[in-house]
Scaffold this motif. Structure first.
Motif, PDB file in Angstrom:
ATOM      1  N   GLU A 167       0.056  79.274  50.693  1.00  0.00           N
ATOM      2  CA  GLU A 167       0.845  80.386  51.238  1.00  0.00           C
ATOM      3  C   GLU A 167       1.991  80.762  50.299  1.00  0.00           C
ATOM      4  OE1 GLU A 167       1.917  78.926  55.110  1.00  0.00           O
ATOM      5  OE2 GLU A 167      -0.003  79.535  55.993  1.00  0.00           O
TER       6      GLU A 167
ATOM      7  N   ASN B  30       0.550  82.652  47.367  1.00  0.00           N
ATOM      8  CA  ASN B  30       0.246  84.032  47.762  1.00  0.00           C
ATOM      9  C   ASN B  30       1.506  84.876  47.803  1.00  0.00           C
ATOM     10  OD1 ASN B  30      -2.541  83.786  47.915  1.00  0.00           O
ATOM     11  ND2 ASN B  30      -2.479  83.083  50.038  1.00  0.00           N
ATOM     12  N   LYS B  31       2.610  84.292  48.268  1.00  0.00           N
ATOM     13  CA  LYS B  31       3.886  85.022  48.300  1.00  0.00           C
ATOM     14  C   LYS B  31       4.331  85.392  46.886  1.00  0.00           C
ATOM     15  CE  LYS B  31       8.700  84.529  49.760  1.00  0.00           C
ATOM     16  NZ  LYS B  31       9.689  83.655  50.422  1.00  0.00           N
TER      17      LYS B  31
ATOM     18  N   GLU C 137       2.114  88.131  45.490  1.00  0.00           N
ATOM     19  CA  GLU C 137       2.459  89.431  46.083  1.00  0.00           C
ATOM     20  C   GLU C 137       3.721  89.999  45.455  1.00  0.00           C
ATOM     21  OE1 GLU C 137       2.595  89.117  50.347  1.00  0.00           O
ATOM     22  OE2 GLU C 137       0.516  88.441  50.453  1.00  0.00           O
TER      23      GLU C 137
ATOM     24  N   GLY D 148       3.088  91.437  42.229  1.00  0.00           N
ATOM     25  CA  GLY D 148       2.175  92.574  42.236  1.00  0.00           C
ATOM     26  C   GLY D 148       0.786  92.209  41.765  1.00  0.00           C
TER      27      GLY D 148
ATOM     28  N   LYS E  18      -1.465  90.536  43.682  1.00  0.00           N
ATOM     29  CA  LYS E  18      -2.353  90.291  44.800  1.00  0.00           C
ATOM     30  C   LYS E  18      -2.504  91.544  45.612  1.00  0.00           C
ATOM     31  CE  LYS E  18      -3.495  87.377  48.505  1.00  0.00           C
ATOM     32  NZ  LYS E  18      -3.167  86.817  49.694  1.00  0.00           N
TER      33      LYS E  18
END
Length: 120
Positions: A108, A111-112, A115, A118, A120
């Motif tokens: 997690e 993934n943060k 993101e 930029g 993901k």
């Protein structure tokens, strides 16, 4: 048949072939310095780094080695190219995904970071 080329091997892994000429100096690698990351990305990387250190104690020796190899690129202050950091993030995600629910917070956090970057 004579070849006027000269081959040079340097300790840094560079291989240079010279085809004549004179006064040839230097190697232009066209490397640009990495840009400073925005504050939210730096904070997310710091959080991830702490999680990865905790995860390291939960994985196999091979997994710990993979994490150790990736840790330098995950430091918020590391001056690394985006591709190197992205590879490190994916490598750590792969290790975290193999150990089930213990690795979920790390995935997690990765993934943060992705993101925020930029990617993901």
């Amino acid at each position: 048949m004579s070849d006027a080329s000269q081959h040079y091997y340097f300790g840094s892994g560079d291989h240079v072939t010279m085809h004549g000429g004179s006064g040839n100096t230097g190697i232009d690698k066209r490397v640009t310095p990495a840009q400073e990351l925005p504050q939210p990305v730096q904070e997310a990387l710091r959080e991830l780094f702490v999680l990865v250190l905790a995860l390291r104690t939960q994985v196999t020796p091979a997994g710990a080695t993979a994490l150790d190899d990736s840790l330098p690129a995950l430091r918020a202050e590391a001056n690394v190219q985006p591709q190197e950091r992205h590879r490190a993030l994916l490598a750590v995600a792969g290790v975290a995904a193999t150990i089930g629910t213990v690795g979920v917070p790390v995935v997690e956090a990765i993934n943060k970071v992705l993101e925020l970057l930029g990617a993901k």
